[in-house]
Write a protein that holds these residues in place. Structure first.
Motif, PDB file in Angstrom:
ATOM      1  N   GLU A 142     -38.528   6.847 -36.841  1.00 38.82           N
ATOM      2  CA  GLU A 142     -37.425   7.336 -36.232  1.00 38.82           C
ATOM      3  C   GLU A 142     -36.268   7.860 -37.337  1.00 38.82           C
ATOM      4  O   GLU A 142     -35.975   8.967 -37.141  1.00 38.82           O
ATOM      5  N   GLN A 145     -37.600  10.867 -39.389  1.00 32.94           N
ATOM      6  CA  GLN A 145     -37.690  11.945 -38.594  1.00 32.94           C
ATOM      7  C   GLN A 145     -36.294  12.709 -38.609  1.00 32.94           C
ATOM      8  O   GLN A 145     -36.318  13.903 -38.440  1.00 32.94           O
ATOM      9  N   GLU A 146     -35.481  11.855 -38.314  1.00 29.20           N
ATOM     10  CA  GLU A 146     -34.092  12.671 -38.222  1.00 29.20           C
ATOM     11  C   GLU A 146     -33.740  13.072 -39.568  1.00 29.20           C
ATOM     12  O   GLU A 146     -32.914  14.103 -39.748  1.00 29.20           O
ATOM     13  N   GLU A 149     -35.044  16.327 -39.763  1.00 27.76           N
ATOM     14  CA  GLU A 149     -34.471  17.507 -38.978  1.00 27.76           C
ATOM     15  C   GLU A 149     -33.294  17.983 -39.785  1.00 27.76           C
ATOM     16  O   GLU A 149     -32.730  18.963 -39.428  1.00 27.76           O
ATOM     17  N   ARG A 150     -32.544  17.004 -40.163  1.00 29.28           N
ATOM     18  CA  ARG A 150     -31.368  17.402 -41.009  1.00 29.28           C
ATOM     19  C   ARG A 150     -31.577  18.052 -42.279  1.00 29.28           C
ATOM     20  O   ARG A 150     -30.743  18.599 -42.962  1.00 29.28           O
TER      21      ARG A 150
END
Length: 296
Positions: A142, A145-146, A149-150
């Motif tokens: 997780e 994944q963040e 995205e950033r």
């Protein structure tokens, strides 16, 4: 065949500056970077781990280096889950990564700080060096994944310090995870005699880039002072052992970054110079080194 670019993990380390490697007349910030860039085509900005980079400084770095020179930038400590000094935080923000407002602000400032390098085409990779307590599992997935995205649109590389990521039971899943996110897996060279030793595997997870970081082979890894942890002078046999693996990586990716982190005096630039000469002799490198490249 992809290029193999060799350099070091910092050109401003205090021990390097004090070693005498920089010639007289080139020991100011501009002179040091210009001299370094005459010897090597890539460098890692490890100072960005300790303090958020400033856009003005990044712009100067791009202006002071020749076309084709690239910077790998180490992500700020708060962004990789490491303890962060309060003094390193901007505008009095607490070093609390679990606070969404703090995290958003730090991400925004880090992005702003490296933008001049990205805009100039000088950003080789943003290195996310994850701490030894960052274990394989759902929460880790997780977190990555963040990060994806950033960092949309950035070249990103990931170094795991927990050895479990590359042990047999997790290696395939780790490779698949990084491949799915388009992140470059960082290979490492370090002592293999400790429980915390990360295996020297060389997985390819992005067709654009591979990164290999040489940490030295100190038995004090993770426990001693900075000098103790990184004190190692690579000899030619130790470096030559890596030549087949580096050439194999270069056959699979556009570019390979080989970075020496044994930052104790001039040991890193010596090793980088030796590696460039070995690669040149083996016809595996892109740019050829001068006879004295990397030697003090």
């Amino acid at each position: 065949m992809g290029e193999i670019l060799v350099g070091t993990c910092s050109w401003t380390d205090r021990a390097l500056i004090g070693s005498g490697w920089y010639p007289k007349g080139r020991r100011d910030p501009e002179g040091r970077l210009r001299h370094y860039a005459e010897q090597f085509p890539v460098v890692e900005v490890d100072s960005a781990y300790y303090a958020l980079p400033a856009a003005r400084t990044s712009r100067l770095w791009a202006e002071r280096t020749p076309d084709g020179f690239v910077f790998d930038v180490k992500a700020f400590s708060l962004l990789t889950g490491h303890p962060t000094r309060r003094a390193a935080m901007p505008d009095g923000l607490p070093p609390e990564p679990r606070d969404p407002k703090v995290l958003d602000e730090v991400w925004a400032l880090f992005t702003e700080g490296i933008e001049p390098l990205r805009a100039a085409g000088r950003l080789g990779s943003v290195l996310f060096q994850l701490p030894p307590w960052f274990r394989p599992g759902k929460r880790a997935g997780e977190f990555l994944q963040e990060c994806v995205e950033r960092t949309a649109g950035w070249p990103v590389s990931v170094e795991f310090r927990h050895p479990g990521w590359w042990r047999a039971e997790w290696a395939d899943a780790t490779r698949a995870l990084l491949s799915r996110y388009g992140m470059t897996a960082v290979a490492v060279d370090m002592t293999q005699t400790l429980p915390t030793s990360v295996p020297p595997v060389t997985p390819v997870t992005s067709p654009r880039l591979s990164v290999v970081r040489f940490h030295g082979r100190s038995l004090d890894w993770g426990t001693g002072s900075k000098e103790d942890r990184f004190r190692h002078d690579y000899d030619e046999d130790e470096l030559a052992d890596w030549l087949p693996r580096l050439r194999d990586l270069a056959r699979q990716v556009d570019q390979v970054h080989v970075l020496f982190n044994n930052c104790c005096g001039a040991a890193a630039v010596r090793a980088a110079g030796r590696m460039r000469r070995l690669l040149g002799a083996a016809r595996g490198a892109g740019a050829q080194p001068t006879e004295t490249a990397g030697e003090p």
